[in-house]
Design an enzyme around this catalytic site. Structure first.
Site, PDB file in Angstrom:
ATOM      1  N   CYS A  67      76.505  13.492  40.668  1.00  0.00           N
ATOM      2  CA  CYS A  67      76.854  14.662  41.488  1.00  0.00           C
ATOM      3  C   CYS A  67      76.164  15.884  40.891  1.00  0.00           C
ATOM      4  O   CYS A  67      76.732  16.987  40.903  1.00  0.00           O
ATOM      5  CB  CYS A  67      78.348  14.932  41.490  1.00  0.00           C
ATOM      6  N   ASP A 120      86.034   0.548  36.880  1.00  0.00           N
ATOM      7  CA  ASP A 120      86.115   1.908  36.323  1.00  0.00           C
ATOM      8  C   ASP A 120      86.771   1.820  34.958  1.00  0.00           C
ATOM      9  O   ASP A 120      87.660   0.989  34.744  1.00  0.00           O
ATOM     10  CB  ASP A 120      86.926   2.841  37.241  1.00  0.00           C
ATOM     11  N   ALA A 169      85.976   4.456  40.801  1.00  0.00           N
ATOM     12  CA  ALA A 169      87.141   5.241  41.229  1.00  0.00           C
ATOM     13  C   ALA A 169      86.749   6.691  41.563  1.00  0.00           C
ATOM     14  O   ALA A 169      85.837   7.221  40.935  1.00  0.00           O
ATOM     15  CB  ALA A 169      88.184   5.238  40.123  1.00  0.00           C
ATOM     16  N   GLY A 219      86.911   5.645  44.708  1.00  0.00           N
ATOM     17  CA  GLY A 219      86.613   4.526  45.589  1.00  0.00           C
ATOM     18  C   GLY A 219      86.030   4.839  46.963  1.00  0.00           C
ATOM     19  O   GLY A 219      85.985   3.954  47.806  1.00  0.00           O
TER      20      GLY A 219
END
Ligand SMILES: C[S@@+](CC[C@H](N)C(=O)[O-])C[C@H]1O[C@@H](n2cnc3c(N)ncnc32)[C@H](O)[C@@H]1O
Length: 399
Positions: free
Chosen positions: A311, A207, A180, A182
């Protein structure tokens, strides 16, 4: 075939209160919500930490700092089948780009297709600038409409990379462990549908967060007509084995472990990170990241491919996790050199060594440096870089 093992009470969700990614409308920089713009884009620990980690040459440090302090460029990706995408791109370029360039305003940059992904576009202008510049009004309306129709989605350019490296085909079983909201699930689905309307393969999008699963189903997948996706709501670190119709266990051809992380590469989108970030954020996530990646590797077919992504640029969240995964696998896993894939993508090699700092930038060279009892649970062996001999076998520069 697969369904969530937890009950969802969707009625409890307040309408419109979820952050919506992949949309063009959001109130983050709206008048009256100036908090976002006023954040001081400085964090001394962050700068010091990244100077020490050698994840990029030190002479690029000023450029790195300036890039993080600039507004996030707008990027978006055309979705759907190949023919529709081509048509829409043609329409966008013909209807708007010529007019925009004719206006000759130097503050306006026409979006350009990414060299390594021709269906994706980027402009160095911020979203607010794109939204408010009169010359871009018609283009902006077009983008909003097409996003609402599900023909394009706003997605950061870097977030598009993991599915491109996984490159699933229509007969592949794909497990997206932390899916998610997504964006990457959609990309994976597009790929398995690319040459086949009714692919044999499928994507399982998982998720742990039920609200985010809801968002995945009702915002992201709603516009993507497919029978080749199942959404599950499980802790990825304990993702169960799935039986097929004959009682065999499904092993996946492709696994994406786009794990929970400190998000310290998303400062331009999540400005609160400027105020809060310390090196300890990553330390606390390390064990969970390893557990998720390990479960992903266990679900992989022999000869299958897994992408582990975050990230964050922090080696503690990236190389240290990959190194532990390789150690645990005792030779069953190997790192793949992806330098020939997406050749136009600018990239740096992974690092073989890094430093472990705590909240106060205290350096730990080994477990022997732990003086506080409470740090014994936080600083674990797998946080430390491999020995030179181990590193040579691991090929961490491929990360
Ligand atoms: C980086 S985001 C994933 C972004 C997503 N792959 C995309 O491209 O849109 C990380 C996700 O991991 C989920 N998550 C956190 N812990 C998890 C766990 N133990 N198991 C599964 N998902 C988890 C979070 O809810 C969050 O949605």
């Amino acid at each position: 075939m697969v369904h969530s093992s937890r009950r969802c009470n969707f009625n409890k969700k307040k309408k419109g209160h979820e952050p919506r990614e992949n949309t063009w409308r959001d109130d983050r920089d709206a008048p009256g919500n100036q908090g976002y713009r006023e954040v001081l884009k400085e964090n001394e620990k962050y700068w010091q930490f990244y100077k020490e980690q050698n994840v990029f040459p030190l002479e690029q440090f000023d450029e790195f700092r300036a890039a993080l302090q600039r507004d996030l460029p707008v990027s978006f990706r055309f979705q759907g089948c190949h023919k529709d995408r081509e048509q829409l791109i043609h329409e966008m370029e013909n209807r708007f780009f010529g007019k925009i360039m004719e206006a000759g305003d130097t503050a306006v940059c026409v979006p350009k297709s990414l060299l390594w992904y021709k269906e994706a576009y980027q402009t160095p202008m911020s979203r607010t600038a794109v939204r408010s510049h009169p010359i871009l009004a018609q283009l902006h309306n077009f983008l909003v409409t097409e996003a609402e129709l599900g023909n394009l989605s706003r997605q950061e350019a870097v977030s598009m990379i993991p599915p491109l490296l996984l490159a699933p085909t229509s007969d592949h079983y794909v497990l997206d462990l932390c899916a998610a909201p997504g964006s990457k699930t959609t990309q994976l689905l597009e790929m398995i549908h690319e040459n086949d309307e009714n692919p044999k393969g499928m994507v399982i999008a998982n998720d742990v967060d039920m609200k985010r699963c809801y968002m995945l189903i009702h915002h992201t997948l709603k516009r993507f007509r497919t029978a080749a996706c199942a959404v599950t709501c499980e802790d990825a670190a304990r993702f169960p084995q799935i039986a097929d119709n004959d009682g065999g266990i499904i092993q996946f051809d492709r696994v994406l472990a786009d794990v929970i992380c400190s998000g310290d590469g998303t400062l331009r989108k999540n400005p609160e990170i400027w105020k809060k970030w310390t090196p300890q954020d990553a330390l606390g996530l390390h064990r969970m990241q390893i557990a998720i990646a390990r479960k992903g590797a266990q679900q992989l077919k022999v000869g299958g491919r897994m992408v582990y992504s975050t990230c964050s640029m922090n080696p503690i969240e990236d190389e240290a996790v990959v190194a532990q995964l390789l150690r645990d696998s005792k030779g069953s896993l190997r790192l793949v050199d992806t330098s020939s894939l997406l050749p136009e993508l600018k990239r740096e090699n992974g690092v073989n060594t890094w430093k472990v700092f705590d909240r106060d930038m205290k350096l730990y060279n080994s477990l022997d440096d732990i003086t506080e009892e409470k740090m014994k649970k936080v600083i674990v062996t797998s946080l430390f870089p491999p020995t030179e001999e181990e590193a040579n076998k691991m090929n961490l520069h491929f990360t």
